[in-house]
Design an enzyme around this catalytic site. Structure first.
Site, short mmCIF file in Angstrom:
data_model
loop_
_atom_site.label_atom_id
_atom_site.label_comp_id
_atom_site.label_asym_id
_atom_site.label_seq_id
_atom_site.Cartn_x
_atom_site.Cartn_y
_atom_site.Cartn_z
N LYS A 78 0.86 -1.20 0.00
CA LYS A 78 -0.13 -0.07 0.02
C LYS A 78 0.80 1.27 -0.02
CE LYS A 78 -3.67 -2.24 -0.15
NZ LYS A 78 -4.39 -2.40 -1.53
N GLY A 79 2.09 1.28 -0.73
CA GLY A 79 2.95 2.31 -0.57
C GLY A 79 2.95 3.02 -2.34
N GLY A 80 2.03 2.40 -3.00
CA GLY A 80 2.29 2.85 -4.27
C GLY A 80 2.94 2.10 -5.31
N THR A 81 3.23 0.60 -4.97
CA THR A 81 4.01 -0.12 -5.87
C THR A 81 3.33 -0.45 -7.04
OG1 THR A 81 3.06 -2.20 -4.96
CG2 THR A 81 5.13 -1.12 -3.73
N ARG A 82 1.95 -0.66 -7.13
CA ARG A 82 1.34 -0.82 -8.20
C ARG A 82 1.23 0.27 -9.41
NH1 ARG A 82 0.58 -4.51 -12.05
NH2 ARG A 82 0.51 -5.96 -10.16
#
EC number: 2.8.2.-
Length: 240
Positions: A78-82
């Site tokens: 949920k740190g913007g990896t996608r």
């Protein structure tokens, strides 16, 4: 033509992976075959929706070769990896697996050959990448990645990734448009598609309102850990 369509059908259903092929260490170019720890050749794997997309891309691009990833996005969840992965895939020098392989945490027993076969084909000068945030909290993952290649770069979302990978800056505002319904930018034309694409429903959620006194306590708690991180990376992120 019939033979070509038959081949495409079998590959998209995972049967091509059942053919054992030798895997070589891309750094040393040694002729050592890499198999699973028990010496058994990797078993075939049925492709999911994201895998089928990547298989299509690999078959369409018959040039280049499959290599172990030179960079892996390992976190954090949920740190913007996608979003990071999708944005990096815009770059012409980046080829990446769309789905999360989970090799170093869930499927390590399938062997390195199985893992390499998941990768897209790349040309000379292109970077092969994958993303699995749970590697960040898997204690065995660092040793396993190092055993595969000590040159693989591990990415944790906290800074400017293009600089870290040595990529030329080509991704700009022209690659995005603001989606009024989603409330955040979406890709105009992602890899392998002629239609715009937005991140999923679980992405782009608004941050909760946190009381100022709670923020102060959190900053005090994490300050010594942040300082250790600055010393380790040689970079001050200015989180204080």
């Amino acid at each position: 033509m019939i033979i070509l369509f038959t081949y495409l059908f079998y590959c998209l259903n995972g049967y091509c992976d059942s053919l054992p092929r030798p895997v070589y260490d891309q750094q040393s170019n040694s002729q050592t075959r890499l198999t699973s720890s028990d010496g058994i050749a990797p078993s075939p794997r049925r492709l999911g929706a994201h895998d089928a997309h990547d298989a299509n891309m690999s078959i369409a691009n018959s040039f280049g070769s499959k290599k172990f990833p030179q960079a892996i996005i390992i976190g954090v969840k949920k740190g913007g990896t996608r979003a990071l992965l999708e944005f990096l895939r815009i770059h012409p020098d980046v080829r990446a697996v769309g789905s999360e392989p989970h090799f170093f945490d869930r499927f390590y027993d399938k062997g390195l050959e199985w893992y390499r076969n998941l990768m897209p084909r790349t040309l000379e000068g292109q970077i092969t990448m994958e993303k699995t945030p749970s590697y960040f909290i898997t204690k065995e993952a660092p040793r396993r990645v190092f055993s595969m290649s000590r040159h693989t770069k591990l990415i944790v979302v906290m800074g400017r990734v293009q600089d870290f990978l040595g990529l030329k800056r080509v991704v700009t505002d022209k690659h995005f448009y603001f989606n009024q319904t989603k409330g955040f930018p979406c890709l105009k034309k992602p890899e392998g598609s002629s239609r715009p694409r937005c991140l999923g429903k679980s992405k782009g959620r608004p941050h909760p309102q946190i009381p100022s006194e709670v923020l102060l306590r959190l900053r005090d708690f994490y300050r010594p850990f942040n300082l250790k991180l600055y010393q380790m990376t040689g970079h001050n992120f200015g989180w204080d």
